[in-house]
Design an enzyme around this catalytic site. Structure first.
Site, PDB file in Angstrom:
ATOM      1  N   GLU A  51       0.829  -1.212   0.000  1.00  0.00           N
ATOM      2  CA  GLU A  51       0.000   0.000   0.000  1.00  0.00           C
ATOM      3  C   GLU A  51       0.859   1.256   0.000  1.00  0.00           C
ATOM      4  O   GLU A  51       1.645   1.475   0.929  1.00  0.00           O
ATOM      5  CB  GLU A  51      -0.902   0.012   1.237  1.00  0.00           C
ATOM      6  N   GLU A  85     -11.896   2.515   5.841  1.00  0.00           N
ATOM      7  CA  GLU A  85     -10.753   2.809   6.709  1.00  0.00           C
ATOM      8  C   GLU A  85     -10.692   4.320   6.921  1.00  0.00           C
ATOM      9  O   GLU A  85      -9.912   5.024   6.284  1.00  0.00           O
ATOM     10  CB  GLU A  85      -9.443   2.296   6.118  1.00  0.00           C
TER      11      GLU A  85
END
Length: 252
Positions: free
Chosen positions: A137, A234
């Site tokens: 990520e 998130e």
């Protein structure tokens, strides 16, 4: 209908992880994911997942020492990095989790890249017989200055070089809007290597019904591309988690 995963690293943080799983189920989430579950006995997490029927979508490798943000791109720390990978895979196997995010850490340069790729190959080879996908990520430079991976194109280059079919991109819309923008085209172009998508408002990383991004547009675009996996919520609630769930009700 779009399915959503509650990221319990940010949601219901006042609760222990098993209780947060129950709260996510009560709120109507389809799956859950977490950051670092390692302080909670795996049997307690598994019991909560079984009781609610929610799958565990994914979890992160441990961050390392205090102040660190992962280990896998740090030259000389390979033994610790691979121990963290193995720990994450053990938890993922026990919880039937689909993904493990291998955190790179604070590093830069060619040696760090070579170290990261070698550790990712180790992770992918260990994860493959378990049916687990390894994710990487990019993180933005405001929230994670000095992190090894900041841009989607860099992640794509690493995935291509590593050459592992179960290595994919965690496409976090919050981070990538800050760093790269042009998310509609990036989702289209990167779709073959995307393993998970996460959402939050930009610039404040709160509920995804505010800020400069239109998730009505982006989620509709993903659906048009044939992306059918759960979307990770998130975000950091502006107030309590429960108070900010109007966005989820809208999509229901």
């Amino acid at each position: 209908m779009t399915r959503f995963s509650a990221n319990l690293g940010f949601l219901w943080t006042e609760l222990a992880l098993p209780q947060a799983i129950h709260a996510a189920a009560d709120a109507g989430f389809d799956t859950v994911e977490c950051h670092w579950p390692y302080d909670t006995p795996v049997a307690e997490i598994a019991a909560a997942l079984n009781a609610t029927g929610l799958p565990m979508l994914g979890l992160n490798t441990a961050r390392g020492n205090p102040g660190e943000n992962g280990l896998s791109a740090l030259p000389g720390r390979e033994t610790e990095a691979r121990a963290a990978i193995d720990q994450a895979l053990d938890y993922a196997k026990a919880l039937k989790a689909q993904n493990v995010h291998v955190m790179a850490g604070f590093a830069h340069g060619a040696e760090a890249q070579a170290t990261f790729i070698a550790n990712l190959r180790h992770a992918c080879e260990a994860a493959r017989p378990l049916g687990i996908t390894i994710l990487i990520e990019p993180l933005n430079t405001r929230d994670a200055p000095g992190y090894f991976l900041h841009h989607a194109d860099h992640a794509a280059q690493i995935i291509e070089t590593a050459g592992q079919p179960n290595l994919k991109l965690m496409f976090d819309c919050y981070h990538l809007q800050i760093m790269d923008g042009d998310l509609t085209r990036r989702l289209t172009n990167l779709l073959p290597i995307i393993g998970h998508v996460q959402i939050a408002s930009v610039p404040d990383r709160a509920e995804p019904d505010r800020g400069e991004l239109s998730y009505d547009h982006l989620l509709s675009h993903l659906e048009s591309l044939g992306y059918d996996r759960a979307i990770g919520a998130e975000y950091k609630p502006a107030d309590t988690t429960q108070a900010g769930l109007g966005w989820l009700a809208k999509y229901r």
